[in-house]
Design an enzyme around this catalytic site. Structure first.
Site, PDB file in Angstrom:
ATOM      1  N   HIS A  62     -43.552 -37.404  39.329  1.00 54.12           N
ATOM      2  CA  HIS A  62     -44.766 -36.990  39.590  1.00 54.12           C
ATOM      3  C   HIS A  62     -44.781 -35.417  39.491  1.00 54.12           C
ATOM      4  O   HIS A  62     -43.719 -34.837  39.583  1.00 54.12           O
ATOM      5  CB  HIS A  62     -44.997 -37.225  41.198  1.00 54.12           C
ATOM      6  CG  HIS A  62     -45.143 -38.647  41.500  1.00 54.12           C
ATOM      7  ND1 HIS A  62     -44.826 -39.254  42.459  1.00 54.12           N
ATOM      8  CD2 HIS A  62     -45.403 -39.524  40.658  1.00 54.12           C
ATOM      9  CE1 HIS A  62     -44.861 -40.343  42.618  1.00 54.12           C
ATOM     10  NE2 HIS A  62     -45.327 -40.910  41.377  1.00 54.12           N
ATOM     11  N   LYS A  72     -40.235 -27.431  44.302  1.00 56.87           N
ATOM     12  CA  LYS A  72     -39.447 -28.475  45.325  1.00 56.87           C
ATOM     13  C   LYS A  72     -38.216 -27.843  45.387  1.00 56.87           C
ATOM     14  O   LYS A  72     -37.368 -27.757  44.432  1.00 56.87           O
ATOM     15  CB  LYS A  72     -39.607 -29.765  44.788  1.00 56.87           C
ATOM     16  CG  LYS A  72     -41.012 -30.188  44.686  1.00 56.87           C
ATOM     17  CD  LYS A  72     -41.217 -31.546  44.015  1.00 56.87           C
ATOM     18  CE  LYS A  72     -42.586 -31.870  43.856  1.00 56.87           C
ATOM     19  NZ  LYS A  72     -42.800 -33.100  42.833  1.00 56.87           N
ATOM     20  N   TYR A 132     -37.419 -32.918  51.511  1.00 56.97           N
ATOM     21  CA  TYR A 132     -37.844 -31.740  50.591  1.00 56.97           C
ATOM     22  C   TYR A 132     -38.869 -30.779  50.786  1.00 56.97           C
ATOM     23  O   TYR A 132     -39.790 -31.267  51.440  1.00 56.97           O
ATOM     24  CB  TYR A 132     -37.825 -32.047  49.158  1.00 56.97           C
ATOM     25  CG  TYR A 132     -38.842 -33.222  48.850  1.00 56.97           C
ATOM     26  CD1 TYR A 132     -38.594 -34.657  49.181  1.00 56.97           C
ATOM     27  CD2 TYR A 132     -39.896 -32.965  48.105  1.00 56.97           C
ATOM     28  CE1 TYR A 132     -39.531 -35.655  48.976  1.00 56.97           C
ATOM     29  CE2 TYR A 132     -40.987 -34.079  48.162  1.00 56.97           C
ATOM     30  CZ  TYR A 132     -40.752 -35.366  48.263  1.00 56.97           C
ATOM     31  OH  TYR A 132     -41.739 -36.137  48.138  1.00 56.97           O
ATOM     32  N   ASP A 169     -46.882 -45.689  39.869  1.00 54.01           N
ATOM     33  CA  ASP A 169     -45.946 -45.151  38.779  1.00 54.01           C
ATOM     34  C   ASP A 169     -45.790 -46.083  37.453  1.00 54.01           C
ATOM     35  O   ASP A 169     -45.445 -45.523  36.399  1.00 54.01           O
ATOM     36  CB  ASP A 169     -44.629 -44.780  39.578  1.00 54.01           C
ATOM     37  CG  ASP A 169     -44.813 -43.922  40.467  1.00 54.01           C
ATOM     38  OD1 ASP A 169     -43.726 -43.755  41.469  1.00 54.01           O
ATOM     39  OD2 ASP A 169     -45.506 -43.145  40.503  1.00 54.01           O
TER      40      ASP A 169
END
Ligand SMILES: Cc1cn([C@H]2C[C@H](O)[C@@H](COP(=O)(O)OP(=O)(O)O[C@H]3O[C@H](C)C(=O)[C@H](O)[C@H]3O)O2)c(=O)[nH]c1=O
Length: 182
Positions: A62, A72, A132, A169
């Site tokens: 992603h 991130k 995260y 996905d």
């Protein structure tokens, strides 16, 4: 804290200083001043995420485009993942290249992924909890999915049987058709 580049220079592997004693361990999972001193970067994190996945789950790949692009800083607090980032910065010498790094509660490694990369992982333990920070808010309209098993990415996923992949996905876009960063 030790910071080393991954196979893609701007993607950084961070190994925190862990203090262990008879009680267990302690480490600073993020220290803004230290991060800036060691990387020269000044990310402004606006969101913390926590995802839990069972063995053989693949999440990703992603990324968010435009002003919603996210940096991130990811770590694993339970279990183990095969973490994958793909460089989608058109001008980059590593454009289209995947870097794969094992992150686990045992190795306590963290990964800094700048904006411009697709990100995903495969869970290789019974369960994995990923924590995260992101530098941009979630923006569904700006979210894109790169096809996790696109042959053009040549990612050697350590699969054990067919993975568990969301419908979103499974419908990811191959690199050749993917929206990238100019
Ligand atoms: C990403 C996100 C999702 N959601 C909601 C939307 C869905 O109802 C649910 C699950 O979302 P999704 O299936 O997109 O979750 P992941 O597959 O773990 O997505 C993440 O997977 C890869 C590994 C990443 O690097 C991204 O951080 C992120 O895209 O959480 C939110 O409310 N906020 C968010 O920031």
């Amino acid at each position: 804290m030790k910071i080393t580049p991954s196979d893609i220079a701007d993607v950084l592997i961070i190994e925190p200083q862990v203090f262990r004693d008879e009680r267990g361990f302690f480490y600073e999972s993020f220290n803004e001043r230290r991060f800036e001193e060691l990387t020269g970067l000044q990310p402004r994190f606006v969101q913390d995420n926590h995802s839990q996945s069972v063995r053989n789950v693949v999440r990703g790949l992603h990324y968010q485009v435009g002003q919603a692009a996210q940096g991130k800083l990811i770590r694993v607090v339970a279990g183990t993942i095969f973490d994958v980032v793909v460089d989608l910065r058109r001008g980059s010498p590593s454009f289209g290249r995947a870097a794969c790094i094992e992150l686990s509660a045992d190795n306590q490694r963290q990964l800094w992924i700048p904006p411009g990369f697709a990100h995903g992982f495969l869970v290789t333990s019974e369960r994995a909890d990923c924590i995260y920070k992101t530098t941009g808010y979630w923006s569904p309209a700006d979210e894109r999915t790169l096809l996790w098993n696109d042959p053009a990415l040549a990612i050697d996923w350590p699969l054990r049987g067919a993975p568990i992949v969301s419908a979103k996905d499974q419908a990811g876009t191959p690199l050749a058709q993917a929206e990238v960063f100019s």
